[in-house]
Design a protein around this motif. Structure first.
Motif, PDB file in Angstrom:
ATOM      1  N   PHE A  31       0.818  -1.214   0.000  1.00  0.00           N
ATOM      2  CA  PHE A  31       0.000   0.000   0.000  1.00  0.00           C
ATOM      3  C   PHE A  31       0.849   1.260   0.000  1.00  0.00           C
ATOM      4  CE2 PHE A  31       0.914   0.299   4.455  1.00  0.00           C
ATOM      5  CZ  PHE A  31       0.603   1.594   4.839  1.00  0.00           C
ATOM      6  N   THR A  32       2.080   1.182   0.543  1.00  0.00           N
ATOM      7  CA  THR A  32       2.948   2.365   0.535  1.00  0.00           C
ATOM      8  C   THR A  32       3.314   2.788  -0.874  1.00  0.00           C
ATOM      9  OG1 THR A  32       4.829   0.868   0.858  1.00  0.00           O
ATOM     10  CG2 THR A  32       3.915   1.921   2.819  1.00  0.00           C
ATOM     11  N   VAL A  33       3.487   1.806  -1.753  1.00  0.00           N
ATOM     12  CA  VAL A  33       3.798   2.112  -3.153  1.00  0.00           C
ATOM     13  C   VAL A  33       2.628   2.836  -3.803  1.00  0.00           C
ATOM     14  CG1 VAL A  33       4.384   1.122  -5.395  1.00  0.00           C
ATOM     15  CG2 VAL A  33       5.370   0.155  -3.302  1.00  0.00           C
ATOM     16  N   ALA A  83      18.983 -17.290   0.550  1.00  0.00           N
ATOM     17  CA  ALA A  83      17.708 -16.682   0.170  1.00  0.00           C
ATOM     18  C   ALA A  83      17.372 -15.515   1.081  1.00  0.00           C
ATOM     19  CB  ALA A  83      16.595 -17.725   0.219  1.00  0.00           C
ATOM     20  N   GLU A  84      17.618 -15.671   2.385  1.00  0.00           N
ATOM     21  CA  GLU A  84      17.345 -14.581   3.326  1.00  0.00           C
ATOM     22  C   GLU A  84      18.261 -13.395   3.059  1.00  0.00           C
ATOM     23  OE1 GLU A  84      15.711 -17.077   7.204  1.00  0.00           O
ATOM     24  OE2 GLU A  84      17.864 -16.769   6.941  1.00  0.00           O
ATOM     25  N   ARG A  85      19.503 -13.663   2.656  1.00  0.00           N
ATOM     26  CA  ARG A  85      20.409 -12.559   2.328  1.00  0.00           C
ATOM     27  C   ARG A  85      19.962 -11.841   1.057  1.00  0.00           C
ATOM     28  NH1 ARG A  85      26.053 -15.372   2.410  1.00  0.00           N
ATOM     29  NH2 ARG A  85      24.907 -17.256   2.921  1.00  0.00           N
ATOM     30  N   HIS A  86      19.419 -12.590   0.094  1.00  0.00           N
ATOM     31  CA  HIS A  86      18.890 -11.942  -1.116  1.00  0.00           C
ATOM     32  C   HIS A  86      17.782 -10.958  -0.743  1.00  0.00           C
ATOM     33  CE1 HIS A  86      21.386 -14.468  -3.377  1.00  0.00           C
ATOM     34  NE2 HIS A  86      20.556 -15.464  -3.657  1.00  0.00           N
ATOM     35  N   ILE A  87      16.894 -11.373   0.161  1.00  0.00           N
ATOM     36  CA  ILE A  87      15.787 -10.511   0.565  1.00  0.00           C
ATOM     37  C   ILE A  87      16.313  -9.309   1.350  1.00  0.00           C
ATOM     38  CG2 ILE A  87      13.680 -10.379   1.945  1.00  0.00           C
ATOM     39  CD1 ILE A  87      13.376 -11.939  -0.640  1.00  0.00           C
ATOM     40  N   MET A  88      17.301  -9.520   2.213  1.00  0.00           N
ATOM     41  CA  MET A  88      17.882  -8.413   2.966  1.00  0.00           C
ATOM     42  C   MET A  88      18.522  -7.392   2.030  1.00  0.00           C
ATOM     43  SD  MET A  88      19.577 -10.524   6.159  1.00  0.00           S
ATOM     44  CE  MET A  88      20.267  -9.046   6.903  1.00  0.00           C
ATOM     45  N   TRP A  89      19.099  -7.864   0.933  1.00  0.00           N
ATOM     46  CA  TRP A  89      19.718  -6.943  -0.033  1.00  0.00           C
ATOM     47  C   TRP A  89      18.655  -6.164  -0.816  1.00  0.00           C
ATOM     48  CZ3 TRP A  89      19.912  -8.071  -5.600  1.00  0.00           C
ATOM     49  CH2 TRP A  89      20.507  -7.049  -6.329  1.00  0.00           C
ATOM     50  N   TRP A  90      17.766  -6.904  -1.462  1.00  0.00           N
ATOM     51  CA  TRP A  90      16.780  -6.270  -2.326  1.00  0.00           C
ATOM     52  C   TRP A  90      15.715  -5.530  -1.503  1.00  0.00           C
ATOM     53  CZ3 TRP A  90      17.128  -4.743  -7.009  1.00  0.00           C
ATOM     54  CH2 TRP A  90      16.009  -4.455  -7.788  1.00  0.00           C
ATOM     55  N   GLY A  91      15.522  -5.926  -0.269  1.00  0.00           N
ATOM     56  CA  GLY A  91      14.510  -5.298   0.577  1.00  0.00           C
ATOM     57  C   GLY A  91      15.019  -4.118   1.372  1.00  0.00           C
ATOM     58  N   GLY A  92      16.247  -3.666   1.113  1.00  0.00           N
ATOM     59  CA  GLY A  92      16.776  -2.498   1.805  1.00  0.00           C
ATOM     60  C   GLY A  92      16.202  -1.211   1.239  1.00  0.00           C
ATOM     61  N   LEU A  93      14.896  -1.017   1.396  1.00  0.00           N
ATOM     62  CA  LEU A  93      14.193   0.106   0.775  1.00  0.00           C
ATOM     63  C   LEU A  93      14.562   1.431   1.432  1.00  0.00           C
ATOM     64  CD1 LEU A  93      10.631  -1.466   0.445  1.00  0.00           C
ATOM     65  CD2 LEU A  93      12.562  -1.649  -1.118  1.00  0.00           C
ATOM     66  N   LYS A  94      14.381   2.497   0.696  1.00  0.00           N
ATOM     67  CA  LYS A  94      14.569   3.853   1.204  1.00  0.00           C
ATOM     68  C   LYS A  94      13.212   4.538   1.195  1.00  0.00           C
ATOM     69  CE  LYS A  94      18.711   2.443   0.517  1.00  0.00           C
ATOM     70  NZ  LYS A  94      19.480   1.847   1.619  1.00  0.00           N
ATOM     71  N   LEU A  99       8.947   1.966  -6.161  1.00  0.00           N
ATOM     72  CA  LEU A  99       8.192   1.587  -7.358  1.00  0.00           C
ATOM     73  C   LEU A  99       8.751   0.357  -8.059  1.00  0.00           C
ATOM     74  CD1 LEU A  99       7.538   5.134  -8.878  1.00  0.00           C
ATOM     75  CD2 LEU A  99       6.080   3.797  -7.350  1.00  0.00           C
ATOM     76  N   ILE A 100      10.026   0.034  -7.812  1.00  0.00           N
ATOM     77  CA  ILE A 100      10.643  -1.129  -8.471  1.00  0.00           C
ATOM     78  C   ILE A 100      10.945  -2.238  -7.463  1.00  0.00           C
ATOM     79  CG2 ILE A 100      12.547  -1.934  -9.903  1.00  0.00           C
ATOM     80  CD1 ILE A 100      10.668   0.034 -11.303  1.00  0.00           C
ATOM     81  N   SER A 101      11.704  -1.899  -6.418  1.00  0.00           N
ATOM     82  CA  SER A 101      12.119  -2.939  -5.464  1.00  0.00           C
ATOM     83  C   SER A 101      10.939  -3.495  -4.675  1.00  0.00           C
ATOM     84  CB  SER A 101      13.159  -2.367  -4.496  1.00  0.00           C
ATOM     85  OG  SER A 101      14.325  -1.997  -5.172  1.00  0.00           O
ATOM     86  N   ALA A 102      10.119  -2.606  -4.095  1.00  0.00           N
ATOM     87  CA  ALA A 102       9.023  -3.067  -3.231  1.00  0.00           C
ATOM     88  C   ALA A 102       8.040  -3.995  -3.940  1.00  0.00           C
ATOM     89  CB  ALA A 102       8.294  -1.863  -2.643  1.00  0.00           C
ATOM     90  N   PRO A 103       7.543  -3.659  -5.154  1.00  0.00           N
ATOM     91  CA  PRO A 103       6.581  -4.565  -5.803  1.00  0.00           C
ATOM     92  C   PRO A 103       7.175  -5.909  -6.204  1.00  0.00           C
ATOM     93  CG  PRO A 103       6.458  -2.351  -6.744  1.00  0.00           C
ATOM     94  CD  PRO A 103       7.683  -2.397  -5.914  1.00  0.00           C
ATOM     95  N   THR A 104       8.498  -5.982  -6.320  1.00  0.00           N
ATOM     96  CA  THR A 104       9.118  -7.240  -6.764  1.00  0.00           C
ATOM     97  C   THR A 104       9.572  -8.119  -5.608  1.00  0.00           C
ATOM     98  OG1 THR A 104      11.230  -6.052  -7.002  1.00  0.00           O
ATOM     99  CG2 THR A 104       9.865  -6.284  -8.975  1.00  0.00           C
ATOM    100  N   ILE A 105       9.382  -7.642  -4.358  1.00  0.00           N
ATOM    101  CA  ILE A 105       9.772  -8.458  -3.207  1.00  0.00           C
ATOM    102  C   ILE A 105       8.952  -9.743  -3.146  1.00  0.00           C
ATOM    103  CG2 ILE A 105       9.674  -8.562  -0.691  1.00  0.00           C
ATOM    104  CD1 ILE A 105      12.051  -7.096  -1.532  1.00  0.00           C
ATOM    105  N   ARG A 106       7.638  -9.619  -3.355  1.00  0.00           N
ATOM    106  CA  ARG A 106       6.777 -10.805  -3.278  1.00  0.00           C
ATOM    107  C   ARG A 106       7.174 -11.869  -4.304  1.00  0.00           C
ATOM    108  NH1 ARG A 106       1.264 -11.498  -1.688  1.00  0.00           N
ATOM    109  NH2 ARG A 106       1.066  -9.251  -1.451  1.00  0.00           N
ATOM    110  N   PRO A 107       7.308 -11.519  -5.609  1.00  0.00           N
ATOM    111  CA  PRO A 107       7.742 -12.545  -6.570  1.00  0.00           C
ATOM    112  C   PRO A 107       9.098 -13.146  -6.214  1.00  0.00           C
ATOM    113  CG  PRO A 107       6.899 -10.618  -7.716  1.00  0.00           C
ATOM    114  CD  PRO A 107       6.995 -10.252  -6.287  1.00  0.00           C
ATOM    115  N   LEU A 108       9.995 -12.318  -5.690  1.00  0.00           N
ATOM    116  CA  LEU A 108      11.321 -12.830  -5.320  1.00  0.00           C
ATOM    117  C   LEU A 108      11.217 -13.826  -4.171  1.00  0.00           C
ATOM    118  CD1 LEU A 108      14.372 -12.759  -5.645  1.00  0.00           C
ATOM    119  CD2 LEU A 108      14.438 -10.790  -4.100  1.00  0.00           C
ATOM    120  N   MET A 109      10.404 -13.514  -3.165  1.00  0.00           N
ATOM    121  CA  MET A 109      10.226 -14.443  -2.047  1.00  0.00           C
ATOM    122  C   MET A 109       9.593 -15.747  -2.511  1.00  0.00           C
ATOM    123  SD  MET A 109       9.000 -11.865   1.020  1.00  0.00           S
ATOM    124  CE  MET A 109       8.951 -13.176   2.240  1.00  0.00           C
ATOM    125  N   GLU A 110       8.623 -15.658  -3.436  1.00  0.00           N
ATOM    126  CA  GLU A 110       7.995 -16.872  -3.969  1.00  0.00           C
ATOM    127  C   GLU A 110       8.986 -17.665  -4.803  1.00  0.00           C
ATOM    128  OE1 GLU A 110       4.633 -15.333  -6.007  1.00  0.00           O
ATOM    129  OE2 GLU A 110       3.435 -15.019  -4.179  1.00  0.00           O
TER     130      GLU A 110
END
Length: 832
Positions: free
Chosen positions: A31-33, A346-357, A391-402
């Protein structure tokens, strides 16, 4: 803008945010996006449509963002965070929050300086403010997809401390830039010292404030309203006082106060108070986040961003590279250095890509003074990076986790699901039977309803392997864990155990649960391991630093007495918890018979172990044990009945007059229960009595005996306590009054050898005493550890030296014991 317009705009923006929150439940986008996108659209519409013109002039000042929004968001995150798990993973979180953040600051800053030909200090300012993470969208997805709790703690805990690090670094660098100076290697030591002072000072101040608030609220027996109001007060007071009075990190002060309130306060308040406070802070955080992300969108000037698209893309690349270097290098090293549980790739991938600003970066960049020439440049760069991550990282977190399979159930989770579905199906079937007996359900509807129950709680593929030995034992252990936790809570609510013991044992239960989830069903190997809890590590550290202090002897004696009482509470609680588990296993016929038998045998052995500990304490301190058990049982029984009365009153089953009458009676009764002084010294024996029983001092005059008594104290050490540590400075001489201890010496190859056993009447510390008498050298040469509750007579070194000079026969007797021990390693030998 007039106040009326400001209020109107805020109400409209909050209304939009609430609508978006409801709509986004059905969308695969955080919802933040959506809020940011709506903010951008509103900003463009305000340029073309007159009714929206107030939005063009609406803005929240940097002071409002930093002093209103930031404390609320930080406090809510700290309060909601699993403080227990954060404590366990604190090394990894601190590495990510401090060295990793500073690494990112320098990588991004140097990259911007080199690529964009700007001042180094300005580039470093950008690196500091853009390195702070804002995981709001990611944490929401974690909760929705059921991501591991540890991953959530790592990400959110890093964000909390990372924010503090970023603001401290930003403030220091901005002060240098505004002052017109530059930065060089000569400034590094001053900058680092200032950073440490501000960071640690804020954390200490906030923690103390939170702890004091918890104590006051508990002792005043405050209601939910007072507790909630106080939480808001300390959230903002800690930030303002830290920033403007103490000049330390306000963010760290808020984090410290929030964690302290959660860790030391919520377990002492009623459960409904905890839920009310959590829900209220969730509302506050949701409102602040909604306004903040809408303001991010409203602040975007698409034309300015488009004109700087090149520098923005470079900044995005630098931020991603810096984040990757910190996550993929420092996290594995931290896990290895501190021997922490593994963090998967996998958790490190999420920590990297999920480092949102997000909002923090915007709030920080808006606080830059307008007279800094590069202010607009920094603002546009920050907005560009924030928009990319949202707009890019946040919406793609879910597909990446799946894609990484993080939404799939583990084997342990599958078993938990199977157990929960089975219990739910059983409850539903029982309720259907009740409705049938009351004849409110037609007979012809029973079969369809039974079918619906089976379909609703069908286990599908989850019980294909239900007959496996490990699965059945896991389910039995899971039920045992729940029973222990419920019994422990009951013991705390009836004041059978203190809050300190409750938190310590609760942490151990949580550790047991995590061990089970990792697939280790060997309960004894986990529960009886040598690994100590966080609280016991603190106790051991405190004892190690204070046991040789002469001026601290009397305080240490009382402290050890308190620990003796705590150990009694632990052992009693364990016995009662084992009984509860055994009773539960007898009732749960749906569990596998062999699995129940195995788990029952584990708990029976555990009960025997704690019974032996209690019998040992009873044997060593019979009068103390009897009095303490009686008072403990009396207090617990009365509180049990009083809790029932309070429950009746809360449900309006008892009138106010009746309630107050019972309350007065209970308070009078509890007040008459004498509190046992927490000093355990072989029951009633005084220091004078103990000196009379030491043969070594038989020839002392009354005056010298009185002199020795004034410089001696009795201390009880618990099993496992170190009485004397090797290579420590020896400032005391000891005599064992009651108990047993062992002597361990380390050889030249660092191997430990048990060289002697000590018991009643044996002396300790004679080597250091004689060495001090001869040459002034007095360092311990061995480690002596209590094997049973061990009451010792502790005598300061200086009075003993005075006696040796005055009574040569005492010195000769000690020398003979020392020489005999050096020549012979038989039992009853000691060497300190």
């Amino acid at each position: 803008m007039p106040v009326s317009e400001v209020v109107f705009v805020l109400v409209i923006l909050l209304g939009i945010a609430m609508l978006v929150t409801g709509i986004c439940r059905k969308l695969p986008v955080p919802f933040t996006v959506v809020l940011v996108v709506i903010g951008v659209l509103l900003s463009d519409l305000a340029e073309r449509w007159t009714p929206l013109e107030p939005l063009r002039h609406f803005q929240l000042s940097p002071e409002i963002m930093l002093f209103i929004f930031l404390p609320a968001l930080i406090f809510e995150s700290g309060f909601a965070l699993d403080a227990r798990q954060m404590t366990k993973d604190l090394p990894a979180i601190l590495i990510l929050a401090i060295p990793a953040m500073l690494m990112s600051t320098f990588i991004v800053g140097l990259g911007v300086w080199w690529a964009m030909d700007t001042r180094l200090i300005v580039a470093l300012i950008f690196g500091a403010l853009i390195s702070a993470t804002d995981p709001v969208a990611v944490v929401a997805l974690f909760k929705e997809l059921g991501a591991p709790n540890r991953l959530n703690v790592l990400v959110e805990g890093e964000s909390l401390l990372n924010d503090a690090t970023a603001i401290v670094a930003f403030s220091i660098l901005l002060g240098i830039a505004v002052g017109g100076g530059g930065i060089g290697w000569s400034d590094a030591d001053n900058v680092i010292a200032e950073f440490i002072r501000v960071f640690i000072g804020g954390a200490l101040f906030g923690s103390v404030l939170g702890f004091v608030a918890c104590e006051l609220l508990y002792r005043m027996r405050s209601n939910v309203t007072v507790i909630l109001t106080t939480s808001i007060i300390i959230a903002y007071a800690s930030f303002v006082v830290a920033e403007h009075v103490l000049h330390v990190s306000g963010v760290m002060a808020v984090v410290g106060s929030a964690v302290a309130l959660r860790l030391f306060g919520m377990s002492r308040f009623r459960q409904d108070a905890t839920h009310s406070i959590s829900e209220t802070w969730e509302v506050i955080a949701l409102s602040c986040n909604s306004l903040l992300f809408l303001m991010v969108g409203l602040s975007v000037n698409t034309e300015d961003i488009a004109s700087r698209i090149g520098p923005v893309l470079i900044a995005i690349g630098l931020v991603l590279i810096a984040r990757a270097m910190s996550v993929y290098s420092l996290v594995p090293l931290t896990i290895k250095w501190f021997r922490l549980p593994h963090v998967s790739r996998a958790e490190r991938h999420i920590m990297w890509w999920g480092g949102l600003k997000g909002g923090l970066a915007i709030a920080v960049v808006l606080s830059i003074p307008s007279d800094l020439p590069e202010r607009q440049f920094l603002f546009d760069m920050t907005i560009g990076v924030v928009l990319f991550t949202l707009l890019i990282s946040a919406p793609t977190i879910r597909p990446l986790m799946e894609r990484l399979g993080m939404d799939k159930l583990s084997e342990a989770e599958s078993l938990e699901l199977r157990s929960s579905l089975s219990n739910a199906r059983s409850k539903s079937q029982s309720y259907l039977s009740k409705l049938m007996q009351s004849k409110v359900v037609p007979k012809n509807a029973v079969t369809p309803l039974s079918t619906e129950i089976r379909l609703a709680f069908a286990m599908g593929t989850f019980d294909q392997d239900s007959e496996k030995h490990d699965d059945d034992e896991y389910l039995a252990l899971l039920c045992a864990y729940r029973t222990e936790r419920e019994e422990l809570k009951t013991l705390y609510e009836t004041s059978y155990i203190s809050q300190y013991i409750y938190l310590d044992m609760l942490n151990r239960l949580y550790d047991m649960r995590e061990t089970l989830r990792l697939g280790d069903s060997e309960l004894d190997s986990h529960r009886e391991s040598s690994q100590q809890s966080f609280f016991q590590n603190m106790e051991g550290s405190f004892l190690r630093k204070t046991r040789e202090l002469r001026w601290f002897s009397r305080v240490l004696s009382k402290y050890q007495g308190m620990r003796m009482i705590q150990q009694l509470q632990r052992n009693l609680a364990h016995v009662l918890m084992c009984d509860s588990v055994t009773a539960m296993l007898d009732k749960h016929d749906e569990l596998d018979k062999e699995a129940r038998k195995r788990v029952r045998s584990i708990y029976k052995e555990r009960k025997k172990h704690y019974r032996r500990q209690l019998k040992l304490a009873k044997k060593k301190f019979p009068s103390f044990y009897r009095r303490y058990i009686e008072r403990l049982a009396t207090r617990s029984i009365i509180n049990s009945g009083w809790n029932h009365v309070k429950a009746e009153f809360q449900h309006d089953d008892l009138g106010t007059k009746c309630f107050l009458t019972i309350q007065r009676r209970v308070q009078e009764k509890l007040a008459h229960i004498s509190v046992l002084e927490p000093t355990v010294s072989s029951d009633e024996d005084t220091v004078a009595d103990m000196l009379d029983d030491v043969e070594l001092f038989d020839d002392l005059s009354d005056q010298d005996r009185s002199y020795l008594e004034k410089n001696a104290s009795s201390i009880t050490f618990l099993p496992g306590d170190v009485i004397i540590g090797a290579y420590e400075k020896g400032d005391n001489f000891y005599v064992i009054y009651h108990g047993k201890a062992s002597v361990v010496r380390t050889d030249a190859l660092s191997y430990s050898h048990r060289v002697a056993d000590l018991s009643d009447g044996d002396i300790m510390g004679e080597s250091s005493l004689l060495a001090e008498y001869e040459s002034g050298r007095h360092y311990r040469s061995a480690t002596i550890t209590a094997e049973t509750p061990c009451t010792v007579l502790k005598i300061a070194m200086r009075p003993m030296l005075t006696l040796l000079k005055k009574y040569p026969e005492i010195k000769n007797a000690i020398q003979e014991i020392h020489d005999a021990r050096g020549a012979d390693r038989a039992p009853k030998i000691t060497d300190d």
